[in-house]
Design a protein around this motif. Sequence first.
Motif, mmCIF file in Angstrom:
data_model
loop_
_atom_site.group_PDB
_atom_site.id
_atom_site.type_symbol
_atom_site.label_atom_id
_atom_site.label_comp_id
_atom_site.label_asym_id
_atom_site.label_seq_id
_atom_site.Cartn_x
_atom_site.Cartn_y
_atom_site.Cartn_z
ATOM 1 N N GLY A 124 58.593 24.022 -0.879
ATOM 2 C CA GLY A 124 59.302 25.514 -0.960
ATOM 3 C C GLY A 124 58.166 26.217 -0.363
ATOM 4 N N GLY A 125 56.755 26.140 -0.723
ATOM 5 C CA GLY A 125 55.829 27.268 -0.151
ATOM 6 C C GLY A 125 55.776 26.968 1.458
ATOM 7 N N LYS A 126 55.891 25.859 1.865
ATOM 8 C CA LYS A 126 55.798 25.810 3.440
ATOM 9 C C LYS A 126 57.148 26.307 4.143
ATOM 10 C CE LYS A 126 52.885 21.508 3.587
ATOM 11 N NZ LYS A 126 51.657 22.390 4.066
ATOM 12 N N LEU A 127 58.077 26.100 3.366
ATOM 13 C CA LEU A 127 59.518 26.824 4.075
ATOM 14 C C LEU A 127 59.213 28.294 3.997
ATOM 15 C CD1 LEU A 127 62.503 25.762 4.902
ATOM 16 C CD2 LEU A 127 62.879 26.207 2.601
ATOM 17 N N ALA A 128 58.890 28.919 2.769
ATOM 18 C CA ALA A 128 58.967 30.183 2.556
ATOM 19 C C ALA A 128 58.085 30.768 3.700
ATOM 20 C CB ALA A 128 58.482 30.544 1.074
ATOM 21 N N ASP A 129 56.953 30.134 3.981
ATOM 22 C CA ASP A 129 55.790 30.594 5.068
ATOM 23 C C ASP A 129 56.506 30.631 6.323
ATOM 24 O OD1 ASP A 129 54.014 31.321 3.189
ATOM 25 O OD2 ASP A 129 52.807 29.582 3.521
ATOM 26 N N ALA A 130 57.272 29.395 6.739
ATOM 27 C CA ALA A 130 57.546 29.178 8.114
ATOM 28 C C ALA A 130 58.925 29.909 8.442
ATOM 29 C CB ALA A 130 58.113 27.533 8.112
ATOM 30 N N LEU A 131 59.907 29.839 7.539
ATOM 31 C CA LEU A 131 61.089 30.668 8.009
ATOM 32 C C LEU A 131 61.183 32.191 7.341
ATOM 33 C CD1 LEU A 131 63.429 27.894 7.207
ATOM 34 C CD2 LEU A 131 62.483 28.342 9.468
ATOM 35 N N GLY A 132 60.230 32.509 6.203
ATOM 36 C CA GLY A 132 60.325 33.593 5.671
ATOM 37 C C GLY A 132 61.011 33.567 4.098
ATOM 38 N N LEU A 149 70.923 19.448 -5.363
ATOM 39 C CA LEU A 149 70.777 20.875 -6.030
ATOM 40 C C LEU A 149 69.248 21.011 -6.612
ATOM 41 C CD1 LEU A 149 72.017 23.356 -7.514
ATOM 42 C CD2 LEU A 149 72.912 21.443 -9.354
ATOM 43 N N GLY A 150 68.926 19.932 -7.093
ATOM 44 C CA GLY A 150 67.295 19.856 -7.615
ATOM 45 C C GLY A 150 66.350 20.453 -6.668
ATOM 46 N N VAL A 151 66.586 19.749 -5.233
ATOM 47 C CA VAL A 151 65.764 20.201 -4.266
ATOM 48 C C VAL A 151 65.632 21.864 -3.918
ATOM 49 C CG1 VAL A 151 65.375 20.380 -1.766
ATOM 50 C CG2 VAL A 151 66.097 18.203 -2.958
ATOM 51 N N ALA A 152 66.947 22.341 -4.111
ATOM 52 C CA ALA A 152 67.105 23.842 -4.056
ATOM 53 C C ALA A 152 66.789 24.451 -5.205
ATOM 54 C CB ALA A 152 68.837 23.988 -3.955
ATOM 55 N N ILE A 153 66.713 23.999 -6.455
ATOM 56 C CA ILE A 153 66.022 24.538 -7.606
ATOM 57 C C ILE A 153 64.487 24.494 -7.463
ATOM 58 C CG2 ILE A 153 65.368 24.118 -9.909
ATOM 59 C CD1 ILE A 153 68.354 23.158 -10.545
ATOM 60 N N GLY A 154 63.978 23.398 -6.894
ATOM 61 C CA GLY A 154 62.451 23.413 -6.512
ATOM 62 C C GLY A 154 62.184 24.548 -5.420
ATOM 63 N N ILE A 155 62.884 24.780 -4.660
ATOM 64 C CA ILE A 155 62.441 25.655 -3.695
ATOM 65 C C ILE A 155 62.559 27.077 -4.237
ATOM 66 C CG2 ILE A 155 63.156 27.157 -1.477
ATOM 67 C CD1 ILE A 155 64.274 24.215 -0.504
ATOM 68 N N SER A 156 63.775 27.385 -5.148
ATOM 69 C CA SER A 156 63.725 28.616 -5.910
ATOM 70 C C SER A 156 62.685 28.945 -6.841
ATOM 71 C CB SER A 156 65.213 28.683 -6.400
ATOM 72 O OG SER A 156 64.945 27.789 -7.780
#
Length: 481
Positions: A79-87, A122-129
């Motif tokens: 989640g953190g890397k995704l939020a940093d890379a894509l916004g 769905l769990g992956v999405a929850i973890g990102i959130s």
Amino acid sequence: MSNATLPETPQPPSPKAARRTGRLFALTGAVVGVIYGYDTGSISGALVFLSRDFHLTEAEKGLVNSVLVFGSIVGALIGGKLADALGRKAAMLIVAGSYAAFVALSACAPNVVVLDVVRFLLGVAIGISIVAAPLYIAESTPARIRGASVAAYQVATVAGIVLTYFVNWGLSGGGHWRWMLGLSAIPAALVMIPLLRLPDTPRWYVLKGRTQQAVEVMATTDPEADAHAEVAAVSAALAAESGGPASSLLRTPYARATLFVIGLGFFCQITGINAVTYYSPQIFEEMGFTGNGQNFLLPSFVELASLVATVLALLIIDRLGRRVVLLSGIGTMVTMLAVLTVVFAMGELHGAATWVGFGAILLFTAAFNFGFGSLIWVYASEAFPAQLRSTGASVMLTADLVANLLIAQFFPSLMAWAGAAWTFAGLGALAFCALLFASAMAPETKGRQLEEIRGYWQNGGRWPELAPAPTPAGPAPEAVL
């Protein structure tokens, strides 16, 4: 970074327009929080009916829950890397879109294998959130309302769990488990509309070197602030947070702090709070609440009490102190688990015993939210310096989710194999260990500056002694040149 190197501040909007934008940031984050809470709790009612339709064993029931938690671990790690890379905004759109798609697919699952696969996603999405939503809110709102906005997200999550139990109760008469799982697809899809209209956060724009956009967004969301100064402060904070390898957590002076946050994160979940969240209809049915959908309705009141306890803790945590709130919460959990052990040991329950059991579940859940639930992230944020804070929080979140995975997978099997009395006795023993751990390790940080708290951990878990003030001793001697 000086103001001279920054672009000119654009014409700020009216205070009314800025407040509207700020509310829109907070509202979208809160809606995602409600959806997260709903999707976490919706399986509790659906599991009763889908277990019959799919003829699930106790281990398969556990897998339906634990596969979601396993996906959450994966999502939290990326989640953190995704939020940093894509916004932050892009991560939130991915979360909302994934929620909408995967809850709809789970509602249409033809068998348990498909259901498990979809719930993992769905769990992956929850973890990102879990990572992206608080980040998005905290970085998008003005400092004067940031704490309230992030707290509102936490309250919204509990409100989502409350909502799911009322929905489960309303749909339990017809056994409509597919509707229980799928209803949140609608708000998840709708929340994408305001998200598309909003910008990303100033902090992410600075992270990507897009200073012009950072200043523009800062001026839009908080016209009362100096956009140049705020963006410069963000740049300085990012510079301070760079570095900090994970291996530093295992070395002096932070090894003790790392042990504390890992232990706190693990005990937070292994003491059984999500056993109630995931399996409360079965627990209440075991107590004897079976008429008129009581086993679906009563969890709603349990979560309402938890909501009150969360708000109460937020109001008094800075008055009574961290240790008082944490230890009283865990101590109450130990007591209520002992009561539940006695209640279930009585055999077939009826009359007053069933209501004593209900009261124990209610107070156990409220005590968790009052103590563990309110303080776990406070201690995580206070234990490490800026350059290790996000890494430390990730380590604690991982410990938390691993314990959650164990509870989700093995609780129904333990109930079937050992019985409810022994299962709750085991949870009580773990809660007592948590109480001893917190008593030995948790510092009282009320009123302490962050630098003082760092000194506590660097000094081996002891508050550094203040140097005595110098006393006058006559005229100072002449300096030797």
